[in-house]
Scaffold this active site. Sequence first.
Site, short mmCIF file in Angstrom:
data_model
loop_
_atom_site.label_atom_id
_atom_site.label_comp_id
_atom_site.label_asym_id
_atom_site.label_seq_id
_atom_site.Cartn_x
_atom_site.Cartn_y
_atom_site.Cartn_z
N GLN A 191 1.04 -1.09 0.06
CA GLN A 191 0.00 0.00 -0.39
C GLN A 191 0.74 1.40 -0.14
O GLN A 191 0.72 2.68 -0.86
CB GLN A 191 -0.51 -0.01 1.10
CG GLN A 191 0.16 -0.22 2.49
CD GLN A 191 -0.18 -1.90 3.14
OE1 GLN A 191 0.47 -2.19 2.74
NE2 GLN A 191 -0.20 -1.86 4.13
N GLN A 259 27.54 -11.03 7.56
CA GLN A 259 26.35 -11.59 6.06
C GLN A 259 25.82 -13.01 6.92
O GLN A 259 24.15 -12.30 6.63
CB GLN A 259 27.30 -12.15 5.33
CG GLN A 259 28.22 -10.70 4.16
CD GLN A 259 27.50 -9.30 4.14
OE1 GLN A 259 26.11 -9.53 3.70
NE2 GLN A 259 28.01 -8.36 4.43
N HIS A 262 22.42 -11.66 8.50
CA HIS A 262 21.26 -11.05 8.09
C HIS A 262 19.98 -11.56 8.23
O HIS A 262 18.82 -11.07 8.05
CB HIS A 262 22.21 -10.71 6.55
CG HIS A 262 22.64 -9.06 7.24
ND1 HIS A 262 21.57 -7.88 7.62
CD2 HIS A 262 23.23 -7.99 6.81
CE1 HIS A 262 22.77 -6.76 7.38
NE2 HIS A 262 23.93 -6.90 7.05
N GLU A 327 28.02 -10.09 -4.30
CA GLU A 327 27.80 -8.76 -3.66
C GLU A 327 28.95 -7.75 -3.42
O GLU A 327 28.92 -6.31 -3.38
CB GLU A 327 26.43 -8.79 -2.91
CG GLU A 327 25.83 -6.88 -2.28
CD GLU A 327 24.56 -7.70 -0.69
OE1 GLU A 327 24.74 -8.49 -0.79
OE2 GLU A 327 23.85 -6.40 -0.54
N HIS A 328 29.50 -8.63 -1.71
CA HIS A 328 30.91 -7.84 -1.67
C HIS A 328 31.96 -9.13 -1.27
O HIS A 328 31.60 -9.99 -1.05
CB HIS A 328 30.12 -7.84 0.38
CG HIS A 328 28.58 -7.65 0.39
ND1 HIS A 328 27.63 -7.89 1.04
CD2 HIS A 328 28.17 -6.17 0.83
CE1 HIS A 328 26.34 -7.25 0.93
NE2 HIS A 328 27.48 -5.88 1.30
N ASP A 361 29.18 -0.88 5.17
CA ASP A 361 27.73 -0.96 5.59
C ASP A 361 26.83 0.26 6.44
O ASP A 361 26.23 0.68 6.22
CB ASP A 361 27.21 -2.31 6.67
CG ASP A 361 27.58 -3.81 6.01
OD1 ASP A 361 26.82 -3.39 5.09
OD2 ASP A 361 27.35 -3.99 6.57
N GLU A 415 13.72 2.15 -44.02
CA GLU A 415 12.62 1.18 -43.52
C GLU A 415 11.46 1.62 -44.22
O GLU A 415 10.70 1.49 -42.80
CB GLU A 415 13.48 1.58 -42.53
CG GLU A 415 14.98 1.21 -41.58
CD GLU A 415 15.21 2.25 -40.13
OE1 GLU A 415 14.61 2.82 -39.66
OE2 GLU A 415 17.03 1.60 -39.63
N HIS A 420 9.38 10.14 -42.65
CA HIS A 420 10.96 10.48 -41.93
C HIS A 420 11.90 10.84 -42.95
O HIS A 420 12.48 12.12 -42.12
CB HIS A 420 11.33 9.33 -40.86
CG HIS A 420 11.25 8.38 -39.64
ND1 HIS A 420 9.77 7.88 -39.43
CD2 HIS A 420 11.51 8.72 -38.22
CE1 HIS A 420 9.38 7.87 -38.39
NE2 HIS A 420 10.94 7.84 -37.86
#
Lengths: 433, 433
Positions: A191, A259, A262, A327-328, A361, A415, A420
Amino acid sequence: MPVTLNAAAPDFETAFAALLGAKREDSPDVDAAVADIIADVRARGDAAVIALTKKFDRVTLTPETLRISAAEIAAAAADVSAEDRAALELAATRIRAYHERQLPEDAEWTDDTGATLGWRWTPVSAAGLYVPGGLASYPSSVLMNAIPAKVAGVPRLAMVVPTPDGVLNPLVLLAAQIAGVDEIYRIGGAQAVAALAYGTQTIAPVDKITGPGNAFVAAAKRRVFGKVGIDMIAGPSEILVIADRDNDPDWIALDLLSQAEHDQSAQSILITTDPAFGKAVSAAVDKRLETLERREIAGASWRDNGAIITVPDLDVAAELSNRIAPEHLELCVADPDALSAKITHAGAIFLGQWTPEAIGDYVGGPNHVLPTARSARFSSGLSVLDFMKRTTLARMTPDALRQIGPAAERLAQSESLEAHGLSVTARLRKLNG
Amino acid sequence: MPVTLNAAAPDFETAFAALLGAKREDSPDVDAAVADIIADVRARGDAAVIALTKKFDRVTLTPETLRISAAEIAAAAADVSAEDRAALELAATRIRAYHERQLPEDAEWTDDTGATLGWRWTPVSAAGLYVPGGLASYPSSVLMNAIPAKVAGVPRLAMVVPTPDGVLNPLVLLAAQIAGVDEIYRIGGAQAVAALAYGTQTIAPVDKITGPGNAFVAAAKRRVFGKVGIDMIAGPSEILVIADRDNDPDWIALDLLSQAEHDQSAQSILITTDPAFGKAVSAAVDKRLETLERREIAGASWRDNGAIITVPDLDVAAELSNRIAPEHLELCVADPDALSAKITHAGAIFLGQWTPEAIGDYVGGPNHVLPTARSARFSSGLSVLDFMKRTTLARMTPDALRQIGPAAERLAQSESLEAHGLSVTARLRKLNG
């Protein structure tokens, strides 16, 4: 126990491919529910947002209380200790300094036909920042998302953060204040994403939405993509540490666990040239897991998704790292720059044993919003560019048009796009007649 | 007749909002069919791609003939006239020169704590280029997608182009050759997107997919997003021309028609400070529509989606333009630079009456893949950056860690991420002990 692999073993390729292909995240399919929520917010605006917030967060709001007031923010910020405030301010200063260097340059030049070409960068007019509630409500993420937007020059930055059972997070509000967030709404879930994308009576729509969230938020971001811009859909966090034997096994264990703690879907991998060192790190992880606060989460992540890979040399380490596209990536080796030069795909690289990933971080300066799930193969961490867009510029002179117009006419003809071609022909006729 | 609006009229805001909000594209919902196609290609690879190509394109292939051979490409290219080849080569040279200026710079610096920070850009390893078949198979689009990828340094660029009933388009193949495309497969639709994203026995997977396509291709790109990177999902083309009275109405009419002829969902809008000039352009459009080859498409587009808006001055024109956020914006006014400075959202700006938009489609230099459907509010045209990604770099020294480490410990603690904090603490303890 995590997987233990040896790159020299005959079955390594199969086992490594299985590790790469393992699906760690089992997202519930909430797309239909999210579609209904978005339709409801589009149809009823504030009323829908208020009803859904009552249902999911057990908070009763009115159009007047959707937004967290300046007084509430000030009161919450005053609750934060001086030490926490100083830490947030140091982080903000360093993140801002890093991102200011990312501001792109405009360009304009005249080419050999006399045509002027170039481009210009401009910020989006309004950005929305999603901040999760509850356990994953991180003030550092507020800084990492809001500061690049403000450095980009975004004039209006609206934040949404759910407050389950009405509980505000003072550090999150203080981080928003420090980063320069302009509006904060106490809403979350699909929402909130719908309200940011389509607007309600109280919340003006934005052009770009960034920030992490649960499966509902991710599904909503996917659905509103196109109506607004979005950042990446983040998956569970990952770290790859490449370490030689000249490291403290406990430091490396803590980096892997930072990590793993997490999320139980997080993934921590060690690649080392020394099998004995790998064993020492494994033992150090087990020891730390005995006392770590989040040992259940970290332990499950390490057990289910962790890996220790022994390689014959650092070239093989780099090759495997590039296939993982982490990622790291921590390079705890004697010459981290030399190894870094061989890395082609990684979200962020941390060079040398004095650079634990956790520095990145919080206070390093680079962004901690980084590509997960191997997407560092094709995408980058969050940056100032995510809040800007480029307009290309072209200006022909009569002489330039005389030189390059005929080629445009020819290609338009090939084309079958007659108008054009005619738009060029009409001008050339004037020049030549 | 297109809509005619006057910005000074009392009901203007309502009418303009209706124009902005009009949904021009009615995409069929093919998502379920596309999901099945992708699952089939993932499960059966080449066999699925071959079966689907037989079904949709009426072409019978084997794994050996999926790829268009070098001999076929050479034969097709030899069919192209010297004039067409020269036009393509001029276009390629100019597009390459423009995009080479977009190559981003790496950065590295040492800050006041002694920490080294920076970033590095690298190309994706493999990119896939979707080229539509049939009427919308444009050699110019091949150049506009392939050249930025090659300028970025993408080592492997694979192209897919359906060949309904087996018909090859020589200009498309020549454009691919000129642009440096490495592999070409005669497949299209969702099955081609799935093959590029997931790979088959014959087609190696890529990391990024770009290029336009029909509803099936768009739905497939949305679905494989995350597994690979994608460019934007393009909507129907649009042009906004802002013109004062000092223009040839026929030139402006042709510029408007050059978008209208693309697609009946395309949109062409004129904003002018002179109502009489607006009428003259309208008459010129009608006259051109009598003879234009694609008059049915262009006429329907102009009738259903076209608009002529009269404004009191150019400031209002800029304001309306920014609300429209057009894909293409022509500024045919006495001082186009002054007006351009007021434009905050546009994909591409064409300055002055000697710069018809069609120049940008072919030979100007800037990319013609541009954000549609008001997405110039938050996104940019295709560029070299779409084929690259940035890795951030950080290297602490013991002294830098001593200075900023405590703030990281503090923030980790406030976020209840103990291992994050301990990874810093363990190192600081060594430094301090």
